[in-house]
Write a protein that holds these residues in place. Structure first.
Motif, short mmCIF file in Angstrom:
data_model
loop_
_atom_site.label_atom_id
_atom_site.label_comp_id
_atom_site.label_asym_id
_atom_site.label_seq_id
_atom_site.Cartn_x
_atom_site.Cartn_y
_atom_site.Cartn_z
N VAL A 1 -2.76 -9.31 1.73
CA VAL A 1 -1.98 -8.95 2.92
C VAL A 1 -0.64 -8.35 2.51
N PHE A 2 0.03 -8.96 1.54
CA PHE A 2 1.31 -8.42 1.05
C PHE A 2 1.16 -6.98 0.60
N MET A 3 0.15 -6.71 -0.21
CA MET A 3 -0.06 -5.35 -0.71
C MET A 3 -0.32 -4.39 0.44
N GLY A 4 -1.10 -4.83 1.43
CA GLY A 4 -1.40 -3.96 2.56
C GLY A 4 -0.19 -3.66 3.42
N VAL A 5 0.65 -4.68 3.65
CA VAL A 5 1.81 -4.49 4.53
C VAL A 5 2.87 -3.61 3.89
#
Length: 465
Positions: free
Chosen positions: A167-171
């Motif tokens: 999720v961090f990488m996507g955001v």
């Protein structure tokens, strides 16, 4: 050489599945994706640290493929202690056991402080040390209640932690900039020069933090249902998972904004996300809360690891027998769990003793833990070479691939790491050696109470259904 295997109050239950062992392998380490590694940016820069991390990832990958041979051949709760004692006798066992103990006892306080830092983002009035103390009390209790419950919980929080990293990488990806990632990427300079090399070497402890403690699965070997099959699967899939996540975290955090603001803090991922979504975004609050799962997974897993090491050393007479007792109801080494916790909590509150050399308290604790790990890696690879020569007929369910190339790469990498760390951290190395020396005095004074090395792992009780 053999003695009767321990029975009764000195045995552990074989209840762990392959999936649970994978959860332990990744969970032990995954907090390293959330904090600790970014201290390496301070000396190496983003690109220099990438070089460091790839070197360390190569060392760890070859090490795990080699270490798995030892773990499956000698499934013992003492892990590296048992391998070195088998290869080099009581002195070798002491040195590997003490090194592993330092690694696993000093890693949890660093993680507990990071848990406190993450909670402080949400609750600014909460003292991070108080939160760290609370974490110790909660997760020592959970580990005491039972290994099956602890391992299931570990698997759950590990899966959540991996999800949150994705999720961090996507955001942050919409705001990712290669220009941000490479700016000053060579120890503060935009172009590589020889002046960047010292910073690359100085960052080694923080690259190791990406993978530190994956070898702790060895200490759950006595509690695995089928260690000869499940441990190789857990180790190999675990290291591949961690390498992929480490590269992703470094790249996306470094490209989110001014990476120099992330280089000396305990919560780089929330701060990196803040650069993209702002302070009031729901994504940021979700990262802080779910990010705690990564820290909890490692913290909880390493408590399991240090307790088994203390238990195994006490069972063989290297520590007081008091710590070798298993709880009559929960069948867990409760005294060993509490003993390691006391040391860790003391480290959290020992600012004046541990905060020296111009580094933060967390950085020094991380470095101390890494010294223990690297010494253990060296001894383990030497044990592998020795046992291949002296015990060619030993049953080896898994054999290190490309032997002797893989273990040689792992050994040489560990020696380079050790030499570099001694050069850049002489004060911490001095404390590390002093701790080993004090332990060795105890080792000599209590030699009469130790049994000879056993030829196989201790017997374990059948699982209770």
């Amino acid at each position: 050489m053999s003695t009767s295997p321990p029975t009764g109050s000195h045995t552990l239950k074989p209840v762990l599945s392959t999936l649970q062992l994978w959860g332990i392998a990744v969970g032990l380490v995954i907090s390293g994706e959330y904090f600790g590694w970014s201290f390496g940016w301070a000396s190496a820069g983003t690109l220099g640290f990438m070089v460091t991390a790839l070197f360390v990832a190569t060392m760890y990958t070859t090490f795990i493929f080699s270490f798995t041979e030892l773990t499956t051949s000698i499934p013992h709760a003492g892990g590296p202690f048992a391998y070195s004692r088998r290869a080099f006798g009581p002195k070798g066992g002491y040195l590997a056991g003490a090194a592993t103990l330092i690694e696993f006892v000093f890693a949890p306080p660093a993680i507990a402080l990071a848990i406190g830092a993450y909670l402080n983002v949400q609750f600014p009035s909460l003292d991070p040390k108080t939160a760290a103390l609370g974490a110790y009390l909660i997760f020592m209790a959970l580990n005491i209640v039972g290994v099956q419950i602890a391992a299931t919980f570990e698997l759950l929080v590990t899966l959540l932690a991996i999800f949150e990293l994705l999720v961090f990488m996507g955001v942050v990806s919409p705001g990712f900039s290669v220009a941000n990632l490479v700016k000053g990427g060579w120890s503060g300079q935009d172009e590589f020069s020889l002046a960047a090399i010292p910073g690359i070497f100085a960052a080694i402890p923080f690259a190791i933090w990406f993978f530190l403690a994956i070898e702790g699965v060895a200490m759950a070997a006595e509690e695995a249902k089928d260690p000869k099959r499940s441990i190789p699967i857990a180790y190999i899939t675990g290291i591949l998972t961690l390498v992929a996540l480490a590269i992703g975290v470094m790249v996306f955090a470094g490209g989110a904004g001014d990476w120099t603001q992330l280089a000396n803090i305990n919560d780089p991922l929330p701060q990196a996300m803040k650069m993209i979504v702002g302070e009031n975004s729901g994504w940021l609050h979700m990262l802080v809360w779910l990010g705690l799962f990564g820290l909890v997974a490692s913290f909880h897993g390493i408590i399991l690891g240090y307790s088994r090491q203390i238990f195994a050393l006490a069972r063989e007479g290297y520590l007081p027998a008091f710590f070798a007792q298993v709880h009559p109801r929960f069948h867990t080494p409760h005294r060993a769990i509490l003993a390691g916790g006391v040391v860790g909590i003391a480290a959290i509150y020992s600012d004046q003793l541990i905060q020296f050399g111009g580094q933060t308290l967390t950085a020094n604790i991380v470095t101390m833990s890494v010294f223990g790990a690297i010494l253990m890696y060296i001894l383990s690879m030497l044990s592998l070479f020795k046992l291949r020569r002296t015990e060619p007929g030993m049953v080896r369910p898994f054999r290190a691939p490309l032997y002797p190339v893989f273990p040689a790469i792992a050994l040489c990498g560990a020696l380079v790491c050790m030499a570099t760390m001694v050069y850049y951290n002489p004060l911490i190395f001095g404390v590390f050696v002093a701790m080993l020396a004090v332990g060795y005095v105890y080792h000599l004074a209590t030699g009469h109470q130790r049994a000879q090395p056993t030829d196989a792992a201790p017997a374990v009780k059948p699982a209770l259904h």
